[in-house]
Structures are given as C-alpha cells and as structure tokens.
Design a protein around this motif. Structure first.
Motif, PDB file in Angstrom:
ATOM      1  N   ALA A   6      46.333  22.578  14.484  1.00 30.81           N
ATOM      2  CA  ALA A   6      45.465  22.397  13.319  1.00 30.81           C
ATOM      3  C   ALA A   6      43.996  22.573  13.686  1.00 30.81           C
ATOM      4  CB  ALA A   6      45.703  21.026  12.707  1.00 30.81           C
ATOM      5  N   GLU A   7      43.604  22.147  14.875  1.00 32.46           N
ATOM      6  CA  GLU A   7      42.205  22.287  15.281  1.00 32.46           C
ATOM      7  C   GLU A   7      41.798  23.759  15.345  1.00 32.46           C
ATOM      8  OE1 GLU A   7      41.109  20.145  18.802  1.00 32.46           O
ATOM      9  OE2 GLU A   7      42.091  18.322  18.109  1.00 32.46           O
ATOM     10  N   LYS A   8      42.689  24.609  15.851  1.00 30.44           N
ATOM     11  CA  LYS A   8      42.387  26.041  15.918  1.00 30.44           C
ATOM     12  C   LYS A   8      42.274  26.630  14.518  1.00 30.44           C
ATOM     13  CE  LYS A   8      44.464  27.096  20.385  1.00 30.44           C
ATOM     14  NZ  LYS A   8      45.533  27.843  21.063  1.00 30.44           N
ATOM     15  N   ILE A   9      43.164  26.226  13.633  1.00 33.87           N
ATOM     16  CA  ILE A   9      43.128  26.721  12.260  1.00 33.87           C
ATOM     17  C   ILE A   9      41.820  26.302  11.592  1.00 33.87           C
ATOM     18  CG2 ILE A   9      44.180  26.495   9.968  1.00 33.87           C
ATOM     19  CD1 ILE A   9      46.883  26.231  11.426  1.00 33.87           C
ATOM     20  N   VAL A  10      41.466  25.041  11.721  1.00 35.01           N
ATOM     21  CA  VAL A  10      40.236  24.523  11.113  1.00 35.01           C
ATOM     22  C   VAL A  10      39.022  25.249  11.685  1.00 35.01           C
ATOM     23  CG1 VAL A  10      38.734  22.488  10.983  1.00 35.01           C
ATOM     24  CG2 VAL A  10      41.176  22.281  10.481  1.00 35.01           C
ATOM     25  N   HIS A  11      38.985  25.411  13.000  1.00 35.59           N
ATOM     26  CA  HIS A  11      37.857  26.098  13.644  1.00 35.59           C
ATOM     27  C   HIS A  11      37.741  27.536  13.142  1.00 35.59           C
ATOM     28  CE1 HIS A  11      34.877  26.997  16.687  1.00 35.59           C
ATOM     29  NE2 HIS A  11      35.575  28.086  17.000  1.00 35.59           N
ATOM     30  N   SER A  12      38.862  28.219  13.067  1.00 34.42           N
ATOM     31  CA  SER A  12      38.874  29.605  12.614  1.00 34.42           C
ATOM     32  C   SER A  12      38.360  29.729  11.182  1.00 34.42           C
ATOM     33  CB  SER A  12      40.295  30.160  12.717  1.00 34.42           C
ATOM     34  OG  SER A  12      40.366  31.444  12.172  1.00 34.42           O
ATOM     35  N   ILE A  13      38.852  28.881  10.300  1.00 35.51           N
ATOM     36  CA  ILE A  13      38.416  28.928   8.898  1.00 35.51           C
ATOM     37  C   ILE A  13      36.932  28.572   8.799  1.00 35.51           C
ATOM     38  CG2 ILE A  13      38.694  27.884   6.618  1.00 35.51           C
ATOM     39  CD1 ILE A  13      41.687  27.524   7.323  1.00 35.51           C
ATOM     40  N   ALA A  14      36.492  27.598   9.569  1.00 42.69           N
ATOM     41  CA  ALA A  14      35.078  27.210   9.544  1.00 42.69           C
ATOM     42  C   ALA A  14      34.186  28.375   9.953  1.00 42.69           C
ATOM     43  CB  ALA A  14      34.849  26.005  10.453  1.00 42.69           C
ATOM     44  N   GLU A  15      34.590  29.094  10.997  1.00 42.81           N
ATOM     45  CA  GLU A  15      33.804  30.252  11.432  1.00 42.81           C
ATOM     46  C   GLU A  15      33.824  31.361  10.389  1.00 42.81           C
ATOM     47  OE1 GLU A  15      35.121  31.579  15.273  1.00 42.81           O
ATOM     48  OE2 GLU A  15      33.605  30.353  16.276  1.00 42.81           O
ATOM     49  N   GLU A  16      34.999  31.649   9.837  1.00 46.56           N
ATOM     50  CA  GLU A  16      35.135  32.721   8.846  1.00 46.56           C
ATOM     51  C   GLU A  16      34.301  32.470   7.600  1.00 46.56           C
ATOM     52  OE1 GLU A  16      39.234  33.237   7.757  1.00 46.56           O
ATOM     53  OE2 GLU A  16      39.859  33.342   9.845  1.00 46.56           O
ATOM     54  N   GLU A  22      34.055  19.727   9.700  1.00 47.88           N
ATOM     55  CA  GLU A  22      34.459  18.465   9.081  1.00 47.88           C
ATOM     56  C   GLU A  22      34.926  18.695   7.648  1.00 47.88           C
ATOM     57  OE1 GLU A  22      31.209  18.853  10.345  1.00 47.88           O
ATOM     58  OE2 GLU A  22      31.826  18.149  12.317  1.00 47.88           O
ATOM     59  N   THR A  23      34.219  19.564   6.941  1.00 50.07           N
ATOM     60  CA  THR A  23      34.579  19.875   5.562  1.00 50.07           C
ATOM     61  C   THR A  23      35.915  20.606   5.516  1.00 50.07           C
ATOM     62  OG1 THR A  23      32.240  20.038   4.971  1.00 50.07           O
ATOM     63  CG2 THR A  23      33.816  21.073   3.469  1.00 50.07           C
ATOM     64  N   VAL A  24      36.065  21.607   6.380  1.00 47.24           N
ATOM     65  CA  VAL A  24      37.311  22.369   6.436  1.00 47.24           C
ATOM     66  C   VAL A  24      38.469  21.445   6.810  1.00 47.24           C
ATOM     67  CG1 VAL A  24      38.535  24.269   7.561  1.00 47.24           C
ATOM     68  CG2 VAL A  24      36.118  24.525   6.986  1.00 47.24           C
ATOM     69  N   ALA A  25      38.268  20.573   7.778  1.00 48.89           N
ATOM     70  CA  ALA A  25      39.326  19.660   8.221  1.00 48.89           C
ATOM     71  C   ALA A  25      39.778  18.752   7.081  1.00 48.89           C
ATOM     72  CB  ALA A  25      38.846  18.823   9.398  1.00 48.89           C
ATOM     73  N   ARG A  26      38.840  18.274   6.283  1.00 49.98           N
ATOM     74  CA  ARG A  26      39.183  17.398   5.160  1.00 49.98           C
ATOM     75  C   ARG A  26      39.982  18.154   4.110  1.00 49.98           C
ATOM     76  NH1 ARG A  26      36.526  17.216   0.784  1.00 49.98           N
ATOM     77  NH2 ARG A  26      34.559  17.875   1.692  1.00 49.98           N
ATOM     78  N   ILE A  27      39.527  19.359   3.761  1.00 47.15           N
ATOM     79  CA  ILE A  27      40.236  20.155   2.762  1.00 47.15           C
ATOM     80  C   ILE A  27      41.625  20.538   3.273  1.00 47.15           C
ATOM     81  CG2 ILE A  27      40.204  22.305   1.436  1.00 47.15           C
ATOM     82  CD1 ILE A  27      37.116  22.177   1.598  1.00 47.15           C
ATOM     83  N   TYR A  28      41.712  20.902   4.551  1.00 46.51           N
ATOM     84  CA  TYR A  28      42.992  21.282   5.158  1.00 46.51           C
ATOM     85  C   TYR A  28      43.967  20.101   5.139  1.00 46.51           C
ATOM     86  CZ  TYR A  28      46.291  23.061   8.638  1.00 46.51           C
ATOM     87  OH  TYR A  28      47.426  23.467   9.287  1.00 46.51           O
TER      88      TYR A  28
END
Length: 65
Positions: A6-16, A22-28
């Motif tokens: 999940a951390e990789k997914i969140v990081h990837s979406i945040a960069e994209e 933190e926002t991406v992690a909450r939505i995810y």
C-alpha cells in the motif's frame, strides 16, 4: 496474487497527482474500506481502490476553485 504494498501505491499516486501522501493515504484507506464492506473476493481490491483514488483526485483537480 502477490501481496500489494500500500505504501508504494500511495507514493506512486501522490507523485502522479502532485498530492500529499497523507491525503492519498487517507483516500486510499477509505476506498479500501468501502470495497471491503461488500467484497467476497479481496484479491483485486487494492487495484480498484487505487483506480478510485486516481479518479477522485482527477475529478477534484478539474473542479474550479
């Protein structure tokens, strides 16, 4: 199916999307919880949640402020 990080997914979406992790992690996490509530098969939930997060962030970015 391999375990999804999940951390990789969140990081990837945040960069994209140029959105704070933190926002991406909450939505995810919210998306995963929503899908898990009714799911019988859990294998693809991270994929669906990531797709929903990207769509949500794109939709929010296209709204006029």
């Amino acid at each position: 199916m391999p375990q999804v990080d999940a951390e990789k997914i969140v990081h990837s979406i945040a960069e994209e999307t140029n959105t704070p992790e933190e926002t991406v992690a909450r939505i995810y996490a919210d998306a995963l919880d929503t899908y898990r509530a009714d799911a019988r098969i859990l294998d693809y939930l991270p994929l669906f949640a990531a797709r929903k997060v990207r769509a949500t962030l794109r939709q929010n970015a296209s709204k006029p402020h």
